[in-house]
Design an enzyme around this catalytic site. Sequence first.
Site, PDB file in Angstrom:
ATOM      1  N   ASN A  52      -1.794   0.183   7.078  1.00 28.44           N
ATOM      2  CA  ASN A  52      -1.479  -1.347   7.557  1.00 28.44           C
ATOM      3  C   ASN A  52      -0.457  -1.791   6.345  1.00 28.44           C
ATOM      4  OD1 ASN A  52      -3.489  -2.054   5.682  1.00 28.44           O
ATOM      5  ND2 ASN A  52      -4.787  -3.086   7.587  1.00 28.44           N
ATOM      6  N   PHE A  96     -15.999   5.403   6.785  1.00 29.31           N
ATOM      7  CA  PHE A  96     -14.564   5.488   6.696  1.00 29.31           C
ATOM      8  C   PHE A  96     -14.070   5.198   5.107  1.00 29.31           C
ATOM      9  CE2 PHE A  96     -13.487   1.115   6.841  1.00 29.31           C
ATOM     10  CZ  PHE A  96     -14.400   0.614   7.856  1.00 29.31           C
ATOM     11  N   ARG A 136      -1.706 -14.520   4.622  1.00 30.78           N
ATOM     12  CA  ARG A 136      -2.482 -13.815   5.577  1.00 30.78           C
ATOM     13  C   ARG A 136      -1.688 -13.826   6.942  1.00 30.78           C
ATOM     14  NH1 ARG A 136      -6.696 -10.442   4.248  1.00 30.78           N
ATOM     15  NH2 ARG A 136      -7.679 -11.035   6.270  1.00 30.78           N
ATOM     16  N   HIS A 178      -1.693  -5.637   1.286  1.00 31.63           N
ATOM     17  CA  HIS A 178      -3.086  -6.446   1.119  1.00 31.63           C
ATOM     18  C   HIS A 178      -2.737  -7.699   0.758  1.00 31.63           C
ATOM     19  CE1 HIS A 178      -6.749  -7.579  -0.728  1.00 31.63           C
ATOM     20  NE2 HIS A 178      -6.278  -8.082  -1.550  1.00 31.63           N
ATOM     21  N   THR A 188      -5.661  -7.245  10.514  1.00 33.61           N
ATOM     22  CA  THR A 188      -5.640  -5.918   9.900  1.00 33.61           C
ATOM     23  C   THR A 188      -5.258  -5.168  10.677  1.00 33.61           C
ATOM     24  OG1 THR A 188      -7.801  -6.780   8.980  1.00 33.61           O
ATOM     25  CG2 THR A 188      -7.678  -4.317   8.918  1.00 33.61           C
ATOM     26  N   LYS A 192       0.816  -1.096  -0.135  1.00 32.60           N
ATOM     27  CA  LYS A 192       0.044  -0.089   0.075  1.00 32.60           C
ATOM     28  C   LYS A 192       0.943   1.245   0.166  1.00 32.60           C
ATOM     29  CE  LYS A 192      -3.822  -2.560   2.193  1.00 32.60           C
ATOM     30  NZ  LYS A 192      -4.682  -2.474   3.617  1.00 32.60           N
ATOM     31  N   GLU A 236      -9.175 -11.305  -7.514  1.00 34.75           N
ATOM     32  CA  GLU A 236      -8.129 -10.059  -7.582  1.00 34.75           C
ATOM     33  C   GLU A 236      -6.913  -9.926  -8.728  1.00 34.75           C
ATOM     34  OE1 GLU A 236      -7.295 -10.134  -3.318  1.00 34.75           O
ATOM     35  OE2 GLU A 236      -9.253  -9.322  -2.876  1.00 34.75           O
ATOM     36  N   TYR A 240     -12.700  -3.099  -2.491  1.00 36.74           N
ATOM     37  CA  TYR A 240     -13.000  -3.096  -1.342  1.00 36.74           C
ATOM     38  C   TYR A 240     -14.648  -2.828  -1.134  1.00 36.74           C
ATOM     39  CZ  TYR A 240      -8.108  -2.624   0.398  1.00 36.74           C
ATOM     40  OH  TYR A 240      -6.787  -2.589   0.991  1.00 36.74           O
ATOM     41  N   ARG A 251       2.487  -6.717   9.380  1.00 36.17           N
ATOM     42  CA  ARG A 251       1.817  -5.563  10.122  1.00 36.17           C
ATOM     43  C   ARG A 251       2.100  -5.438  11.726  1.00 36.17           C
ATOM     44  NH1 ARG A 251      -3.689  -7.216   7.437  1.00 36.17           N
ATOM     45  NH2 ARG A 251      -4.033  -5.775   5.706  1.00 36.17           N
TER      46      ARG A 251
END
Length: 132
Positions: free
Chosen positions: A112, A57, A85, A115, A91, A9, A126, A49, A102
């Site tokens: 964070n 948010f 993951r 993804h 998250t 990100k 994706e 998303y 993270r």
Amino acid sequence: MERTYIMTKPDAYERGLVGRIITRIEEKGFKITDMKMMRLDENILKEHYAHLADKPFFPEIVEYMTSGPVVGMIVEGNGVVDSMRKIMGPTDGLEAMPGTIRGDFANNKSENLVHGSDSVENAEIEIKRFFG
Ligand code: UDP
Ligand code: MG
């Protein structure tokens, strides 16, 4: 071979942590089979998303995710979806264990760093979304 979609990100780019995230993928023995730097727009974020598009948010997520470049990757390996993951951690960086990406580098649940697809099915969706 199982595949997942990993994406650093904009905060990872801004903080100079893209290479360290890539290193963790490689150290685990997974193969990066494609990679590209991109700038995302609101439309693709509404797709990516979609489960959050109704949240109050969501505009902040768009602002964050369009604030700089992302690096999208296809990563291959046995059990790579769940394993990535685990390597990322949950998250919220404050909940994530030290040793996870993270857990080591994030201290909140929005910025964070990375993804990763949450299922084999979503991984394929994706990969198609970002690599065509
Ligand atoms: N997010 C946020 N606030 C929240 C939940 C999510 O800012 O309360 C952001 C955060 O960047 C997160 C992304 O939206 O990584 C996608 O949320 P998801 O629940 O899918 O978490 P992930 O799969 O990334 O752990
Ligand atoms: Mg998710």
